[in-house]
Design an enzyme around this catalytic site. Structure first.
Site, PDB file in Angstrom:
ATOM      1  N   ARG A  47       0.822  -1.185   0.000  1.00 33.43           N
ATOM      2  CA  ARG A  47       0.000   0.000   0.000  1.00 33.43           C
ATOM      3  C   ARG A  47       0.861   1.241   0.000  1.00 33.43           C
ATOM      4  O   ARG A  47       0.410   2.346  -0.241  1.00 33.43           O
ATOM      5  CB  ARG A  47      -0.877   0.033   1.259  1.00 33.43           C
ATOM      6  CG  ARG A  47      -1.740  -1.191   1.425  1.00 33.43           C
ATOM      7  CD  ARG A  47      -2.443  -1.152   2.784  1.00 33.43           C
ATOM      8  NE  ARG A  47      -2.817  -2.504   3.117  1.00 33.43           N
ATOM      9  CZ  ARG A  47      -3.251  -2.856   4.314  1.00 33.43           C
ATOM     10  NH1 ARG A  47      -3.363  -1.960   5.273  1.00 33.43           N
ATOM     11  NH2 ARG A  47      -3.568  -4.110   4.558  1.00 33.43           N
ATOM     12  N   GLU A 102       7.400   1.871  -6.480  1.00 34.75           N
ATOM     13  CA  GLU A 102       7.622   1.364  -5.119  1.00 34.75           C
ATOM     14  C   GLU A 102       7.845   2.515  -4.157  1.00 34.75           C
ATOM     15  O   GLU A 102       8.295   3.596  -4.559  1.00 34.75           O
ATOM     16  CB  GLU A 102       8.879   0.473  -5.109  1.00 34.75           C
ATOM     17  CG  GLU A 102       8.631  -0.988  -4.858  1.00 34.75           C
ATOM     18  CD  GLU A 102       8.049  -1.358  -3.509  1.00 34.75           C
ATOM     19  OE1 GLU A 102       7.259  -0.602  -2.926  1.00 34.75           O
ATOM     20  OE2 GLU A 102       8.397  -2.450  -3.026  1.00 34.75           O
ATOM     21  N   ASP A 103       7.550   2.277  -2.898  1.00 34.61           N
ATOM     22  CA  ASP A 103       7.872   3.279  -1.874  1.00 34.61           C
ATOM     23  C   ASP A 103       9.356   3.226  -1.536  1.00 34.61           C
ATOM     24  O   ASP A 103      10.036   4.241  -1.498  1.00 34.61           O
ATOM     25  CB  ASP A 103       7.003   3.090  -0.611  1.00 34.61           C
ATOM     26  CG  ASP A 103       6.963   1.648  -0.101  1.00 34.61           C
ATOM     27  OD1 ASP A 103       7.609   0.750  -0.680  1.00 34.61           O
ATOM     28  OD2 ASP A 103       6.251   1.412   0.898  1.00 34.61           O
ATOM     29  N   ASP A 106      14.627  -2.083  -0.683  1.00 36.82           N
ATOM     30  CA  ASP A 106      15.457  -2.432   0.454  1.00 36.82           C
ATOM     31  C   ASP A 106      16.387  -3.588   0.037  1.00 36.82           C
ATOM     32  O   ASP A 106      17.414  -3.350  -0.587  1.00 36.82           O
ATOM     33  CB  ASP A 106      14.497  -2.802   1.594  1.00 36.82           C
ATOM     34  CG  ASP A 106      15.173  -3.028   2.929  1.00 36.82           C
ATOM     35  OD1 ASP A 106      16.113  -2.314   3.258  1.00 36.82           O
ATOM     36  OD2 ASP A 106      14.727  -3.939   3.658  1.00 36.82           O
ATOM     37  N   LYS A 134      17.529   2.095  -0.525  1.00 38.44           N
ATOM     38  CA  LYS A 134      18.464   1.792   0.564  1.00 38.44           C
ATOM     39  C   LYS A 134      19.506   0.827   0.028  1.00 38.44           C
ATOM     40  O   LYS A 134      19.459  -0.378   0.317  1.00 38.44           O
ATOM     41  CB  LYS A 134      17.683   1.053   1.665  1.00 38.44           C
ATOM     42  CG  LYS A 134      17.477   1.790   2.956  1.00 38.44           C
ATOM     43  CD  LYS A 134      16.919   0.812   3.998  1.00 38.44           C
ATOM     44  CE  LYS A 134      15.790   1.425   4.756  1.00 38.44           C
ATOM     45  NZ  LYS A 134      15.232   0.512   5.780  1.00 38.44           N
ATOM     46  N   PHE A 155      15.199   2.649   9.511  1.00 34.66           N
ATOM     47  CA  PHE A 155      13.793   2.362   9.220  1.00 34.66           C
ATOM     48  C   PHE A 155      13.014   3.670   9.142  1.00 34.66           C
ATOM     49  O   PHE A 155      13.033   4.464  10.078  1.00 34.66           O
ATOM     50  CB  PHE A 155      13.200   1.447  10.291  1.00 34.66           C
ATOM     51  CG  PHE A 155      11.857   0.911   9.908  1.00 34.66           C
ATOM     52  CD1 PHE A 155      11.731  -0.186   9.065  1.00 34.66           C
ATOM     53  CD2 PHE A 155      10.707   1.530  10.369  1.00 34.66           C
ATOM     54  CE1 PHE A 155      10.486  -0.667   8.695  1.00 34.66           C
ATOM     55  CE2 PHE A 155       9.448   1.055  10.004  1.00 34.66           C
ATOM     56  CZ  PHE A 155       9.346  -0.045   9.165  1.00 34.66           C
ATOM     57  N   VAL A 156      12.342   3.889   8.024  1.00 34.83           N
ATOM     58  CA  VAL A 156      11.636   5.156   7.818  1.00 34.83           C
ATOM     59  C   VAL A 156      10.122   4.943   7.765  1.00 34.83           C
ATOM     60  O   VAL A 156       9.645   3.845   7.454  1.00 34.83           O
ATOM     61  CB  VAL A 156      12.107   5.843   6.516  1.00 34.83           C
ATOM     62  CG1 VAL A 156      13.590   6.154   6.568  1.00 34.83           C
ATOM     63  CG2 VAL A 156      11.788   4.998   5.293  1.00 34.83           C
ATOM     64  N   ASP A 162       4.795   2.598   6.538  1.00 36.51           N
ATOM     65  CA  ASP A 162       4.180   2.336   7.849  1.00 36.51           C
ATOM     66  C   ASP A 162       5.138   1.706   8.843  1.00 36.51           C
ATOM     67  O   ASP A 162       6.179   1.163   8.490  1.00 36.51           O
ATOM     68  CB  ASP A 162       2.999   1.380   7.675  1.00 36.51           C
ATOM     69  CG  ASP A 162       3.464  -0.060   7.379  1.00 36.51           C
ATOM     70  OD1 ASP A 162       4.286  -0.245   6.460  1.00 36.51           O
ATOM     71  OD2 ASP A 162       3.042  -0.983   8.102  1.00 36.51           O
ATOM     72  N   ARG A 168       1.368   6.024   7.934  1.00 39.00           N
ATOM     73  CA  ARG A 168       1.339   6.157   6.474  1.00 39.00           C
ATOM     74  C   ARG A 168       0.891   7.545   6.033  1.00 39.00           C
ATOM     75  O   ARG A 168       1.262   8.021   4.969  1.00 39.00           O
ATOM     76  CB  ARG A 168       0.376   5.130   5.859  1.00 39.00           C
ATOM     77  CG  ARG A 168       0.853   3.685   5.942  1.00 39.00           C
ATOM     78  CD  ARG A 168      -0.038   2.827   5.041  1.00 39.00           C
ATOM     79  NE  ARG A 168       0.075   1.408   5.302  1.00 39.00           N
ATOM     80  CZ  ARG A 168       1.005   0.608   4.764  1.00 39.00           C
ATOM     81  NH1 ARG A 168       1.917   1.094   3.971  1.00 39.00           N
ATOM     82  NH2 ARG A 168       1.012  -0.681   5.035  1.00 39.00           N
TER      83      ARG A 168
HETATM   84  P1  5GP Z   1      12.534  -5.505  -0.311  1.00 34.86           P
HETATM   85  O1  5GP Z   1      11.890  -6.654  -0.996  1.00 34.86           O
HETATM   86  O2  5GP Z   1      13.231  -4.550  -1.235  1.00 34.86           O
HETATM   87  O3  5GP Z   1      13.429  -5.949   0.808  1.00 34.86           O
HETATM   88  O4  5GP Z   1      11.380  -4.812   0.455  1.00 34.86           O
HETATM   89  C1  5GP Z   1      10.784  -3.680   0.093  1.00 34.86           C
HETATM   90  C2  5GP Z   1       9.605  -3.450   1.023  1.00 34.86           C
HETATM   91  O5  5GP Z   1       9.977  -3.545   2.412  1.00 34.86           O
HETATM   92  C3  5GP Z   1       9.109  -2.050   0.844  1.00 34.86           C
HETATM   93  O6  5GP Z   1       8.140  -1.998  -0.168  1.00 34.86           O
HETATM   94  C4  5GP Z   1       8.540  -1.735   2.200  1.00 34.86           C
HETATM   95  O7  5GP Z   1       7.219  -2.214   2.264  1.00 34.86           O
HETATM   96  C5  5GP Z   1       9.380  -2.527   3.168  1.00 34.86           C
HETATM   97  N1  5GP Z   1      10.439  -1.668   3.755  1.00 34.86           N
HETATM   98  C6  5GP Z   1      11.762  -1.748   3.549  1.00 34.86           C
HETATM   99  N2  5GP Z   1      12.435  -0.815   4.248  1.00 34.86           N
HETATM  100  C7  5GP Z   1      11.499  -0.103   4.914  1.00 34.86           C
HETATM  101  C8  5GP Z   1      11.558   1.026   5.805  1.00 34.86           C
HETATM  102  O8  5GP Z   1      12.600   1.600   6.144  1.00 34.86           O
HETATM  103  N3  5GP Z   1      10.356   1.485   6.281  1.00 34.86           N
HETATM  104  C9  5GP Z   1       9.176   0.907   5.956  1.00 34.86           C
HETATM  105  N4  5GP Z   1       8.074   1.446   6.485  1.00 34.86           N
HETATM  106  N5  5GP Z   1       9.083  -0.148   5.122  1.00 34.86           N
HETATM  107  C10 5GP Z   1      10.227  -0.647   4.602  1.00 34.86           C
HETATM  108 MG    MG Z   2       6.197  -2.165  -0.072  1.00 34.95          MG
END
Ligand code: 5GP
Ligand code: MG
Length: 182
Positions: A47, A102-103, A106, A134, A155-156, A162, A168
């Protein structure tokens, strides 16, 4: 009723900084796709990407369509192509140019899996735009084409992102006070 702003330790990116960055990204995206003569299907991952999508598309001056997907990674598996689809697209991606929104990227596993899925379903191309990146946390070799801002390994929350579904709706991106995690 608690004021969620009092849980924020620091603001990383203000509402205005985000708006300005979205304007620049929107222009770049517009120019890049205008060269190809094909407008992308914008696929936003639920979301967290919703506020970013809303801000960004104001500045994409192409006849785009957008659709939503919600995915989660399978816990306890090492393999990369494994994501569980909570909500699938309503639109077929066949022969379309996909712009994933994407937001935050990571580990990179989510966008890599969705990217592979889109290509498997016949997408002509896949690019990624993310508000935050990141890179220090990356475990798979993916690089989003368009990045709003890079962040440290922190962590943001806010602007869609969220902590346990809270925060959010903050209009900026920030970091929570340490006691919030206890
Ligand atoms: P990835 O598959 O790249 O590890 O994960 C990405 C998802 O992890 C993002 O879409 C988000 O939902 C969550 N995520 C990763 N880092 C953060 C963070 O610092 N804060 C928040 N709120 N969600 C994060
Ligand atoms: Mg996500």
């Amino acid at each position: 009723m608690e004021n969620i702003e009092q849980d924020i330790k620091k603001v990383l990116f203000s509402e205005q900084q985000i708006a300005e960055r979205c304007e620049t990204l929107g222009k770049e995206i517009t120019e890049d796709y205008a060269k190809t003569g094909r407008a992308p299907l914008v696929v936003a991952l639920l979301r967290g990407s919703v506020p970013f999508l809303a801000e960004l598309i104001k500045h994409i001056h192409l006849d785009i369509q957008y659709d939503f997907m919600d995915v989660t990674s399978y816990e306890g598996t090492e393999s990369i192509g494994d994501i569980k689809i909570i909500k699938d697209l309503d639109t077929s991606v066949k022969d379309l140019d996909i712009l994933l929104v994407e937001d935050i990227v990571d580990t990179g596993k989510t966008i890599q899996s969705v990217n592979e899925l889109m290509l498997h379903k016949g997408a002509a191309s896949v690019k990624v735009v993310t508000l935050l990146d990141k890179p220090s946390r990356r475990v798979v070799d993916v690089k989003p084409e368009y990045v709003g801002f890079e962040v440290e390994n922190e962590f943001v929350v806010g602007f869609g992102m969220d902590f346990n579904q809270h925060f959010r709706c903050l209009p900026y991106v920030g970091v929570l006070k340490d006691e919030c995690y206890q």
